[in-house]
Design a protein around this motif. Structure first.
Motif, short mmCIF file in Angstrom:
data_model
loop_
_atom_site.label_atom_id
_atom_site.label_comp_id
_atom_site.label_asym_id
_atom_site.label_seq_id
_atom_site.Cartn_x
_atom_site.Cartn_y
_atom_site.Cartn_z
N GLY A 62 0.83 -1.21 0.00
CA GLY A 62 0.00 0.00 0.00
C GLY A 62 0.86 1.26 0.00
N ASP A 129 -3.59 -3.74 -6.02
CA ASP A 129 -2.78 -4.03 -4.83
C ASP A 129 -3.41 -5.18 -4.02
N ARG A 169 1.22 -1.05 12.89
CA ARG A 169 0.30 -0.22 12.08
C ARG A 169 -0.91 0.12 12.95
N ARG A 173 -7.42 -1.84 11.96
CA ARG A 173 -7.89 -2.96 11.15
C ARG A 173 -8.16 -4.20 12.00
MG LIG Z 1 -2.29 -2.85 2.14
#
Ligand SMILES: [Mg+2]
Ligand SMILES: Nc1ncnc2c1ncn2[C@@H]1O[C@H](COP(=O)(O)OP(=O)(O)OP(=O)(O)O)[C@@H](O)[C@H]1O
Ligand SMILES: Nc1ccn([C@H]2C[C@H](O)[C@@H](COP(=O)(O)O)O2)c(=O)n1
Length: 232
Positions: A62, A129, A169, A173
């Motif tokens: 990404g 992606d 990260r 998510r």
């Molecule tokens: Mg990604």
């Protein structure tokens, strides 16, 4: 409607003014690539350029796609992001459960989302992606869209580094936790090599060492796209 083009053209060099029998050739540093021909209404003037971007969870796909899109004018379509946006739709529960467990969503669903996004874009250059994750993804894309990618980037990263990046990260998510990452890595190590072998045999694979700074990595990516610029 798309029409698949056989790779006869892989032996022909790209010439700026030449579109031989409807087949444009993009001469990348390591391979000559045949471009699919599109006869529909979307790409009236230009044939599409489709680049698949592969790599494990957290390998930096990404991050690099954002830079490629900005620098080279591609539309960035993340398969994972398209799926996440569908979580509140009719099929949302399947998507959410699958992603939460670290598995791969049925290919037809993902491919139809990619197709819809391509159709609604004015651009003809696409970075796709996180796709294809497995052979089923790949074959379903070819069946539904009737084309193959022009080139495939593979961000090669050690597992330890991928785990570290994913756990650091902070995007909220549902799959960024150690248990889901373990499943994602297991599936990636089982399924991705088949996809890599396929594109290696077709001379389309560009393997990038995904360890280093974001800029170091982009320096490896840049030459793959510089040839593409020459087509303008
Ligand atoms: Mg990604
Ligand atoms: N070269 C790098 N060095 C260190 N950290 C990086 C590098 N590239 C990206 N990152 C960071 O690692 C994390 C994962 O990167 P990114 O989201 O681009 O990976 P991804 O391959 O798209 O992962 P996923 O498949 O899970 O979506 C992000 O927090 C990102 O900022
Ligand atoms: N081809 C794909 C791409 C993504 N998914 C699902 C499963 C992934 O774990 C999740 C997140 O994708 P990412 O943002 O990490 O690329 O989305 C899939 O099933 N099939």
């Amino acid at each position: 409607m798309w029409k698949r083009v056989v790779s006869l053209s892989s032996l022909i060099s790209y010439s700026k003014s030449k579109a031989t029998y409807g087949v444009k050739i993009w001469n990348s540093p390591s391979t000559l690539i045949s471009t699919p021909v599109y006869y529909g209404t979307l790409f009236k003037e230009k044939n599409p350029l489709i680049i698949f971007v592969l790599g494990g969870p957290g390998s930096g796909k990404g991050t690099q796609c954002i830079k490629i899109a900005e620098t080279f004018g591609f539309t960035h379509l993340s398969a994972g992001e398209l799926l996440r946006k569908e979580i509140n739709s009719e099929n949302g529960h399947i998507i959410l459960d699958t992603i939460r467990e670290g598995h791969i969503v049925p290919s037809e669903l993902t491919v139809n989302l990619i197709k819809k996004a391509m159709e609604s874009s004015d651009n003809y250059k696409f970075l796709i992606d996180g796709f294809p994750r497995n052979e089923e993804n790949r074959i379903t894309f070819e069946r539904i869209l009737g084309v193959e990618p022009n080139a495939v980037l593979f961000f090669d990263c050690p597992e330890e580094e991928m785990v570290k990046r994913v756990l650091n990260r902070k995007e909220g998510r549902v799959d960024d936790n150690i248990n889901t990452v373990k499943t994602r890595l297991k599936e990636f190590s089982e399924l991705n090599p088949h996809v890599i072998d396929y594109y290696t045999k077709r001379g389309k694979l560009h393997k990038i060492n995904a360890v280093g700074t974001v800029d170091d990595i982009f320096d490896q990516v840049r030459p793959v796209f510089a040839a593409c610029e020459a087509m303008k």
